[in-house]
Design a protein around this motif. Structure first.
Motif, PDB file in Angstrom:
ATOM      1  N   ALA A 106     -49.962   8.546 -83.522  1.00 16.20           N
ATOM      2  CA  ALA A 106     -49.431   7.248 -83.939  1.00 16.20           C
ATOM      3  C   ALA A 106     -48.666   7.375 -85.250  1.00 16.20           C
ATOM      4  O   ALA A 106     -47.602   6.771 -85.426  1.00 16.20           O
ATOM      5  CB  ALA A 106     -50.567   6.241 -84.084  1.00 16.20           C
ATOM      6  N   ALA A 107     -49.195   8.158 -86.178  1.00 17.58           N
ATOM      7  CA  ALA A 107     -48.512   8.358 -87.462  1.00 17.58           C
ATOM      8  C   ALA A 107     -47.180   9.075 -87.256  1.00 17.58           C
ATOM      9  O   ALA A 107     -46.173   8.749 -87.904  1.00 17.58           O
ATOM     10  CB  ALA A 107     -49.415   9.135 -88.405  1.00 17.58           C
ATOM     11  N   ALA A 108     -47.175  10.066 -86.338  1.00 20.86           N
ATOM     12  CA  ALA A 108     -45.941  10.813 -86.074  1.00 20.86           C
ATOM     13  C   ALA A 108     -44.880   9.914 -85.441  1.00 20.86           C
ATOM     14  O   ALA A 108     -43.688  10.015 -85.766  1.00 20.86           O
ATOM     15  CB  ALA A 108     -46.243  12.005 -85.170  1.00 20.86           C
ATOM     16  N   LEU A 109     -45.285   9.029 -84.544  1.00 20.35           N
ATOM     17  CA  LEU A 109     -44.337   8.153 -83.858  1.00 20.35           C
ATOM     18  C   LEU A 109     -43.810   7.044 -84.771  1.00 20.35           C
ATOM     19  O   LEU A 109     -42.642   6.668 -84.702  1.00 20.35           O
ATOM     20  CB  LEU A 109     -44.999   7.526 -82.622  1.00 20.35           C
ATOM     21  CG  LEU A 109     -45.248   8.447 -81.438  1.00 20.35           C
ATOM     22  CD1 LEU A 109     -46.161   7.765 -80.418  1.00 20.35           C
ATOM     23  CD2 LEU A 109     -43.928   8.834 -80.772  1.00 20.35           C
ATOM     24  N   SER A 110     -44.691   6.519 -85.596  1.00 15.78           N
ATOM     25  CA  SER A 110     -44.335   5.347 -86.413  1.00 15.78           C
ATOM     26  C   SER A 110     -43.862   5.685 -87.812  1.00 15.78           C
ATOM     27  O   SER A 110     -43.234   4.856 -88.476  1.00 15.78           O
ATOM     28  CB  SER A 110     -45.543   4.411 -86.512  1.00 15.78           C
ATOM     29  OG  SER A 110     -46.597   5.035 -87.248  1.00 15.78           O
ATOM     30  N   GLY A 111     -44.225   6.895 -88.278  1.00 13.89           N
ATOM     31  CA  GLY A 111     -43.928   7.235 -89.658  1.00 13.89           C
ATOM     32  C   GLY A 111     -44.809   6.510 -90.646  1.00 13.89           C
ATOM     33  O   GLY A 111     -44.515   6.442 -91.836  1.00 13.89           O
ATOM     34  N   ARG A 112     -45.935   5.974 -90.161  1.00 12.67           N
ATOM     35  CA  ARG A 112     -46.843   5.193 -90.999  1.00 12.67           C
ATOM     36  C   ARG A 112     -48.096   6.009 -91.326  1.00 12.67           C
ATOM     37  O   ARG A 112     -48.916   6.280 -90.437  1.00 12.67           O
ATOM     38  CB  ARG A 112     -47.250   3.903 -90.274  1.00 12.67           C
ATOM     39  CG  ARG A 112     -46.120   2.938 -89.979  1.00 12.67           C
ATOM     40  CD  ARG A 112     -45.689   2.177 -91.210  1.00 12.67           C
ATOM     41  NE  ARG A 112     -46.762   1.330 -91.728  1.00 12.67           N
ATOM     42  CZ  ARG A 112     -46.940   0.065 -91.365  1.00 12.67           C
ATOM     43  NH1 ARG A 112     -46.134  -0.503 -90.470  1.00 12.67           N
ATOM     44  NH2 ARG A 112     -47.915  -0.653 -91.896  1.00 12.67           N
ATOM     45  N   PRO A 113     -48.296   6.390 -92.584  1.00 17.44           N
ATOM     46  CA  PRO A 113     -49.520   7.101 -92.945  1.00 17.44           C
ATOM     47  C   PRO A 113     -50.771   6.233 -92.825  1.00 17.44           C
ATOM     48  O   PRO A 113     -51.881   6.745 -92.758  1.00 17.44           O
ATOM     49  CB  PRO A 113     -49.277   7.524 -94.394  1.00 17.44           C
ATOM     50  CG  PRO A 113     -48.228   6.579 -94.897  1.00 17.44           C
ATOM     51  CD  PRO A 113     -47.369   6.250 -93.729  1.00 17.44           C
ATOM     52  N   ASP A 114     -50.577   4.907 -92.789  1.00 17.77           N
ATOM     53  CA  ASP A 114     -51.722   4.003 -92.656  1.00 17.77           C
ATOM     54  C   ASP A 114     -51.995   3.647 -91.190  1.00 17.77           C
ATOM     55  O   ASP A 114     -52.643   2.634 -90.895  1.00 17.77           O
ATOM     56  CB  ASP A 114     -51.496   2.724 -93.463  1.00 17.77           C
ATOM     57  CG  ASP A 114     -50.246   1.965 -93.031  1.00 17.77           C
ATOM     58  OD1 ASP A 114     -49.382   2.559 -92.346  1.00 17.77           O
ATOM     59  OD2 ASP A 114     -50.131   0.765 -93.391  1.00 17.77           O
ATOM     60  N   ALA A 115     -51.527   4.479 -90.269  1.00 18.21           N
ATOM     61  CA  ALA A 115     -51.729   4.225 -88.839  1.00 18.21           C
ATOM     62  C   ALA A 115     -53.202   4.016 -88.477  1.00 18.21           C
ATOM     63  O   ALA A 115     -53.510   3.105 -87.701  1.00 18.21           O
ATOM     64  CB  ALA A 115     -51.128   5.366 -88.009  1.00 18.21           C
ATOM     65  N   PRO A 116     -54.144   4.815 -89.019  1.00 16.91           N
ATOM     66  CA  PRO A 116     -55.550   4.582 -88.657  1.00 16.91           C
ATOM     67  C   PRO A 116     -56.021   3.172 -88.986  1.00 16.91           C
ATOM     68  O   PRO A 116     -56.735   2.548 -88.195  1.00 16.91           O
ATOM     69  CB  PRO A 116     -56.302   5.637 -89.491  1.00 16.91           C
ATOM     70  CG  PRO A 116     -55.309   6.719 -89.719  1.00 16.91           C
ATOM     71  CD  PRO A 116     -53.990   6.020 -89.862  1.00 16.91           C
ATOM     72  N   LYS A 117     -55.615   2.644 -90.128  1.00 16.02           N
ATOM     73  CA  LYS A 117     -56.034   1.297 -90.526  1.00 16.02           C
ATOM     74  C   LYS A 117     -55.430   0.255 -89.594  1.00 16.02           C
ATOM     75  O   LYS A 117     -56.112  -0.688 -89.161  1.00 16.02           O
ATOM     76  CB  LYS A 117     -55.607   1.026 -91.965  1.00 16.02           C
ATOM     77  CG  LYS A 117     -56.000  -0.359 -92.461  1.00 16.02           C
ATOM     78  CD  LYS A 117     -55.530  -0.581 -93.899  1.00 16.02           C
ATOM     79  CE  LYS A 117     -55.893  -1.986 -94.375  1.00 16.02           C
ATOM     80  NZ  LYS A 117     -55.400  -2.235 -95.763  1.00 16.02           N
ATOM     81  N   ILE A 118     -54.149   0.410 -89.261  1.00 15.01           N
ATOM     82  CA  ILE A 118     -53.478  -0.548 -88.375  1.00 15.01           C
ATOM     83  C   ILE A 118     -54.165  -0.570 -87.012  1.00 15.01           C
ATOM     84  O   ILE A 118     -54.452  -1.638 -86.451  1.00 15.01           O
ATOM     85  CB  ILE A 118     -51.994  -0.184 -88.207  1.00 15.01           C
ATOM     86  CG1 ILE A 118     -51.265  -0.282 -89.550  1.00 15.01           C
ATOM     87  CG2 ILE A 118     -51.327  -1.093 -87.172  1.00 15.01           C
ATOM     88  CD1 ILE A 118     -49.836   0.229 -89.497  1.00 15.01           C
ATOM     89  N   MET A 119     -54.448   0.610 -86.460  1.00 17.50           N
ATOM     90  CA  MET A 119     -55.046   0.703 -85.132  1.00 17.50           C
ATOM     91  C   MET A 119     -56.455   0.127 -85.123  1.00 17.50           C
ATOM     92  O   MET A 119     -56.858  -0.554 -84.175  1.00 17.50           O
ATOM     93  CB  MET A 119     -55.036   2.158 -84.681  1.00 17.50           C
ATOM     94  CG  MET A 119     -53.621   2.684 -84.444  1.00 17.50           C
ATOM     95  SD  MET A 119     -53.484   4.489 -84.571  1.00 17.50           S
ATOM     96  CE  MET A 119     -54.472   4.992 -83.173  1.00 17.50           C
ATOM     97  N   ASP A 120     -57.193   0.380 -86.169  1.00 19.86           N
ATOM     98  CA  ASP A 120     -58.553  -0.145 -86.242  1.00 19.86           C
ATOM     99  C   ASP A 120     -58.535  -1.669 -86.290  1.00 19.86           C
ATOM    100  O   ASP A 120     -59.311  -2.326 -85.582  1.00 19.86           O
ATOM    101  CB  ASP A 120     -59.255   0.422 -87.474  1.00 19.86           C
ATOM    102  CG  ASP A 120     -60.706  -0.028 -87.578  1.00 19.86           C
ATOM    103  OD1 ASP A 120     -61.488   0.267 -86.645  1.00 19.86           O
ATOM    104  OD2 ASP A 120     -61.070  -0.669 -88.576  1.00 19.86           O
TER     105      ASP A 120
END
Length: 360
Positions: free
Chosen positions: A279-293
């Motif tokens: 998800a981080a690789a696709l979105s460029g978002r380092p906070d991907a874990p927080k968003i997904m949670d």
């Protein structure tokens, strides 16, 4: 579960996790429990109707230990299907060397039905109550599987209830498993939310509807679970808009999200499932874990499969991919990112699939 046993199991054996807040549908769960007494339950309804969540809720309420297998088109062959089923049963008794011997026998693929019957005969008498859930059973169309399955399931211990979740009608080959058609087959009409259930669900979320708002929510969603959830997460209920999920969600949900969250969801929708790294690789978002949670906790459109692996509901994924096509984002580049991720992790079949999707 031991590490040795978990080596046999893939993500297909991991059911989606329940949302933190679920609709209190006591009447429906009682209906499922009544069907479960016969040992076989066939749930037939379209995507987004709540088949999976209803089954998970009943399992939680009943305290049964489940074998959960998510089926796909690759399971529509005799050897693969029964290998999956045998693996699920073996996972309950990982120290049973006789079952392990049957499962690992090189001849399993040549005579899968016979090996499946042998494996069941090697089970020690189970303690407690269990359930076998075959999700997305509509993916199974093989005549060999459908004809042999009643023979196999009749050999499953009586402490098990078998659930088949499907978008289609029950195949005629499985009719011998049904003791009472009215009770054992739960069709789409049974899964619809009533107006009273919609009002109760909204109340549990702290959203209190007037009778007119409740009636509108029912009309807008036709009582289907994913639509009801879309209304609930969109805030105040307002009249207007279409009656299908995509149209209603765009008007009532999607347009209330900030552009960064929309971008994140569109980009990650190219993958059928994804962990925080992808998800981080696709979105460029380092906070991907927080968003997904946060997304998985607040609605049923994103489900946590296990640890940090997630999957969008297929209706929401289709909606996101449609928006992605209109966005001007480089979709081919996203597919290449997914392909590279799977190649680096040694999953070459998935890597090839996404590389072909990239059009390169």
């Amino acid at each position: 579960m031991s590490e040795e046993t978990s080596a046999f199991l893939s993500d297909k054996f991991m059911p989606a996790r329940l949302p933190e807040v679920c609709a209190p549908r006591k009447a429906l769960l009682a209906r499922v429990g009544d069907a479960a007494q016969d040992g076989f339950v066939f749930v037939s309804a379209q995507g987004g109707s709540g088949k999976t969540v209803t089954t998970l809720l009943w399992l939680r309420e009943s305290g049964r230990t489940p074998i959960w297998i998510g089926l796909d088109s690759y399971d529509n062959s005799l050897a693969v299907f029964y290998k999956q089923l045998a693996t699920g049963f073996y996972s309950l008794q990982p120290d049973n060397e006789n079952m392990r011997g049957v499962l690992t026998d090189p001849a399993f693929s040549a005579t899968p039905v016979e090996h499946m019957v042998r494996l069941l005969s090697e089970m020690r008498p189970p303690e407690g109550l269990y359930a076998v859930v075959l999700d997305d059973f509509h993916m199974i169309t093989s005549g060999e599987i459908l004809k042999s399955l009643p023979l196999v399931l009749r050999r499953v211990p009586r402490s098990f209830t078998v659930f088949l979740l499907s978008r289609g009608d029950i195949p005629e080959e499985l009719a011998p498993l049904v003791k009472n058609e009215e009770k054992d087959i739960i069709r789409r009409e049974r899964l619809r939310f009533s107006e009273a259930e919609i009002r109760q669900y909204f109340n549990s979320l702290g959203l209190f509807l007037t009778p007119d708002e409740t009636r509108f929510a029912y009309m807008a969603t036709d009582g289907w679970a994913i639509g009801v959830n879309a209304v609930a997460m969109s805030g105040p209920v307002t009249q207007g808009g279409g009656h299908d999920f995509a149209h209603y969600f765009e008007a009532q949900g999607w347009n209330t999200w900030d552009s960064e969250l929309q971008d994140f969801c569109m980009r990650t929708s190219v993958a059928d499932e994804f962990d925080t790294e992808l998800a981080a690789a696709l979105s460029g978002r380092p906070d991907a874990p927080k968003i997904m949670d946060e997304l998985s906790k607040s609605n049923s459109f994103l489900s946590r499969l296990h640890t940090d692996t997630y999957r969008y509901h297929h209706l929401f994924q289709e909606f996101l991919q449609g928006r992605l096509d209109q966005s001007g984002i480089d979709t081919n580049g996203l597919y290449k990112t997914v392909a590279g991720y799977y190649r680096e992790h040694g999953d070459y079949s998935r890597a090839l699939r996404y590389w072909l999707l990239s059009g390169d």
